[in-house]
Design an enzyme around this catalytic site. Structure first.
Site, PDB file in Angstrom:
ATOM      1  N   GLU A  11       4.799  32.359   9.979  1.00 21.95           N
ATOM      2  CA  GLU A  11       6.573  31.683  10.413  1.00 21.95           C
ATOM      3  C   GLU A  11       7.130  30.752   9.135  1.00 21.95           C
ATOM      4  O   GLU A  11       6.454  29.731   9.058  1.00 21.95           O
ATOM      5  CB  GLU A  11       6.553  31.400  11.624  1.00 21.95           C
ATOM      6  CG  GLU A  11       7.945  30.880  12.110  1.00 21.95           C
ATOM      7  CD  GLU A  11       8.120  30.750  13.638  1.00 21.95           C
ATOM      8  OE1 GLU A  11       9.028  30.213  14.090  1.00 21.95           O
ATOM      9  OE2 GLU A  11       6.896  30.918  14.267  1.00 21.95           O
ATOM     10  N   LYS A  40       9.286  35.074  17.746  1.00 17.97           N
ATOM     11  CA  LYS A  40       9.466  34.917  19.277  1.00 17.97           C
ATOM     12  C   LYS A  40       9.104  36.187  19.658  1.00 17.97           C
ATOM     13  O   LYS A  40      10.037  37.224  19.442  1.00 17.97           O
ATOM     14  CB  LYS A  40      10.520  34.267  19.797  1.00 17.97           C
ATOM     15  CG  LYS A  40      10.303  33.192  21.053  1.00 17.97           C
ATOM     16  CD  LYS A  40       9.690  31.998  20.465  1.00 17.97           C
ATOM     17  CE  LYS A  40       9.227  31.446  21.488  1.00 17.97           C
ATOM     18  NZ  LYS A  40       8.053  30.441  21.424  1.00 17.97           N
TER      19      LYS A  40
END
Length: 399
Positions: A210, A226
């Site tokens: 990420e 997410k």
């Protein structure tokens, strides 16, 4: 060699720099010139001091909109930058939470690198015959984790937050050199920010996919992740059709848009990609890409204050979520849920330290968690955290 613990020294080849996002063309020649570390007892503003420290080495990051100049090989090349979740919470004006379970690890680290003689291409080290990793001791039981999820759901019901991330910790004793084990994390599939950072009495290994924030050519980028499912055809379909996962994801994308808007040129924030499904190890994860133009005069310190700690590991609204996190988590986030990467004039590339482990002189530490919404099932959240940490634990335990 660099000492990690009482009887452990770094055995990576001398001169090999494995910092996440370090320039690939420079890694064989990078050598450490200086470092600065910060702990809460030191006082002051760590973001401002980090920027000032970099400037003393000719690494000006006071205006990230300014194009990078030519690079003189005799000058500093750039620097590794690590900011813990606790330091990020402090920068945001929120409680820092429980104590770091690896107290040897500083909360902010800046390591400046220059160029030396080229080294041979590094071979990722194998664990020596003396490597042993003991059983993991969890910071909370599955029932306690589930209860924390229920507590977040209750807070959502009261209107305190829309979403909050809860993270658990585990530690295991070890013997032998932890560096090869930590370095193996960078080889895990999807580890965009794979690499290591070491210091006196500690070491961090990262397998993060990420992007917390990147700045190149005056453009800001963040890629929040997410939503997680097993990397099967059925898991992909389930992730794409889950109303709960999409709602959780979009809340964080909105939060990240707001974070970037604080440091972007007015009207330039946009979502380039929404809810793209990508693979990390044996998991599917949903990722979006948010971009913006850097505001004139934006410095590194203000950028860190705007984006740390990352919204995908805090929740929304961020400050309210951080207050709940500080109350719920029994052990500090340590090396996890912070930032780690590379900075240089005209370039910032920081990964969010999910899928991350740390070693002190006696124990290996790992963390995992997930975002909680009103629709979260507590036991599904417990299982998701376990799925995220399983590849990290397996890589660390390999011989």
């Amino acid at each position: 060699m660099r000492k990690i613990g009482p009887d452990v020294v770094e055995t990576l080849p001398r001169g090999v720099v494995d910092v996440p996002a370090a320039p690939s063309g420079c890694r064989r020649t990078l050598v450490e010139r200086d470092r600065w570390q910060w702990r809460p007892g030191d006082g002051g503003d760590p973001a401002a001091t980090a920027q000032e420290f970099l400037a003393t080495h000719g690494l000006a990051l006071d205006d990230l909109a300014r194009p990078a100049g030519g690079h003189d090989p005799a000058d500093a090349c750039g620097a590794a930058l690590y900011v813990s979740a606790a330091a990020g919470a402090l920068l945001a004006g929120a409680p820092s939470g429980a104590a770091n379970p690896a107290p040897a690890l500083p909360e902010v680290v800046v390591v400046v690198y220059g160029h030396g003689d080229p080294r041979p291409e590094p071979v990722r080290p194998q664990t020596g015959a003396g490597w042993w990793l003991g059983d993991w001791a969890e910071s909370w039981t599955p029932a306690e984790h589930a209860a924390a999820v229920d507590a977040v759901r209750a807070a959502i019901g009261r209107g305190d937050v829309y979403q909050a991330n809860v993270v658990g910790h585990a530690a295991a004793p070890y013997s032998g050199d932890p560096l090869p084990a930590l370095a193996r994390l960078g080889a895990l599939p999807g580890a965009r920010y794979g690499g290591t950072l070491t210091g006196a009495g500690w070491a961090v290994g990262c397998a993060s996919p990420e992007t917390l924030v990147a700045v190149t050519d005056g453009r800001l980028v963040t890629r929040p992740i997410k939503g997680t499912r097993p990397a099967t055809a059925a898991g992909r379909r389930e992730l794409l059709t889950s109303a709960k996962e999409r709602a959780e994801h979009i809340m964080i994308v909105d939060l990240e848009r707001n974070d970037l808007a604080r440091v972007a040129r007015t009207g330039t924030v946009r979502v380039d990609e929404l809810f793209a499904v990508r693979r990390w190890c044996d998991l599917w994860q949903a990722e979006s890409t948010v971009t913006a133009a850097v505001a004139d005069g934006l410095g590194l310190a203000d950028l860190l204050r705007a984006v740390c700690p990352g919204g995908s590991v805090t929740g929304a609204p961020k400050l309210a979520a951080l207050r709940h996190i500080a109350d719920l988590e029994p052990v500090g986030r340590g090396a996890s849920m912070g930032a780690l990467g590379w900075v240089a004039p005209g370039r910032v590339d920081l990964g969010l330290t999910i899928r991350t482990a740390a070693a002190d002189g006696q124990r290996m530490h790992v963390w995992a968690g997930g975002g909680i919404t009103w629709d979260s099932d507590p036991w599904d959240e417990v299982a998701e955290a376990a799925a995220k940490t399983t590849p990290v634990r397996a890589a660390l335990a390999s011989r």
